[in-house]
Enzyme design. Structure first.
Site, PDB file in Angstrom:
ATOM      1  CG  HIS A  71      -1.363  12.717 -14.693  1.00 49.75           C
ATOM      2  ND1 HIS A  71      -2.675  12.362 -14.907  1.00 49.75           N
ATOM      3  CD2 HIS A  71      -1.381  14.052 -14.514  1.00 49.75           C
ATOM      4  CE1 HIS A  71      -3.441  13.443 -14.868  1.00 49.75           C
ATOM      5  NE2 HIS A  71      -2.669  14.481 -14.622  1.00 49.75           N
TER       6      HIS A  71
ATOM      7  CE1 TYR B  16      -6.886  14.945 -15.884  1.00 49.75           C
ATOM      8  CE2 TYR B  16      -7.119  15.166 -18.257  1.00 49.75           C
ATOM      9  CZ  TYR B  16      -6.482  15.511 -17.083  1.00 49.75           C
ATOM     10  OH  TYR B  16      -5.465  16.416 -17.105  1.00 49.75           O
TER      11      TYR B  16
END
Length: 266
Positions: free
Chosen positions: A100, A42
């Site tokens: 992730h 992010y």
């Protein structure tokens, strides 16, 4: 309210950038959220760390999660980039560290022992995985010495993921639901808006109340402005059994995030 010790709802930060990210996370924390979710991918861990410092909330009261980027899943990179994430976040450890995506540099025999190691070193309290299949989740359980606290996946009324949620629940793994309001598509659904009207609420609030009602599921909606508090107030909504069943009937297997990323099904 928490599932497996993970407060809900959480506050997702995917897509949040710069000062707006800081402002939104501070707002979330001061509204009452105690679970903040970020990721190396992010590119906003520094902003999340700044918000943690600015908010009038004790750090020990916040459940903080981040995720190792798929390109950083070689063992040495897991160790090195976890330390870098902590530095950006301004903390000594996170509460939950995820793999992730099981793609790119992911190698279960190399990645997962490295996740165990960073936990043993105290850099994270718990480990988790994200975007795994049932088979990959089982494989990870067999390799990891650490228990898997959470599995983060896309879940919303149109993509309910019953098989994965059940597989996680069977082993005391919490499902953390990203994209929980289907990128806003819930606002256009007649069933959800009808249920919302009966509660003097919004379709988004009803959707988040549905997530809360599901055993072992924690939603992490992202929001800005007035929607931060609006989402949090979904905790006040109690859906009836009939309403929950009506929402269950909305499942149509509609994946919205990375629908073409089939490579993780190895």
């Amino acid at each position: 309210m928490a599932a497996n010790g993970i407060p809900q709802p959480g506050f997702g930060t995917s897509g949040h950038e710069g000062d707006s990210c800081v402002e939104s996370v501070v707002d979330a924390l001061e509204t009452g959220y105690r679970h903040i979710d970020t990721a190396q991918m992010y590119d906003n861990e520094t902003e999340v760390g700044t918000a943690l410092e600015q908010a009038d909330v004790d750090r020990d009261d916040v459940f903080l999660a981040t995720k190792v980027h798929p390109s950083n899943l070689a063992a040495d990179d897991v160790r090195e980039t976890t330390e870098e994430s902590l530095e950006r976040l301004g903390v000594d450890r996170v509460d939950l560290l995820y793999v992730h995506w099981p793609i790119d540099a992911y190698d279960p025999e190399e990645t997962l022992p490295a996740m165990d190691e960073v936990r043993e070193r105290g850099l994270t309290r718990h480990v988790g995985v994200s975007n795994f299949t049932v088979e990959l989740l089982e494989e990870a359980r067999e390799i990891l010495e650490s228990p898997i606290l959470a599995h983060q996946i896309e879940v919303h009324p149109f993509f309910q993921q019953d098989e994965l949620v059940s597989a996680a629940r069977d082993h005391d793994v919490t499902t953390v639901a990203y994209c929980p309001i289907a990128k806003g598509d819930v606002l256009d659904d007649g069933t959800l808006t009808e249920i919302a009207d009966s509660h003097n609420a919004t379709a988004v609030q009803v959707t988040l109340a549905w997530h809360t009602a599901r055993d072992g599921v924690v939603a992490i909606p992202k929001a800005t402005g007035d929607h931060v508090a609006e989402n949090y107030s979904s905790l006040e909504i109690d859906l009836t059994e009939d309403e929950l069943e009506r929402i269950e009937e909305l499942d149509r297997g509609e994946r919205l995030v990375d629908p073409d990323r089939a490579a993780w099904n190895r």
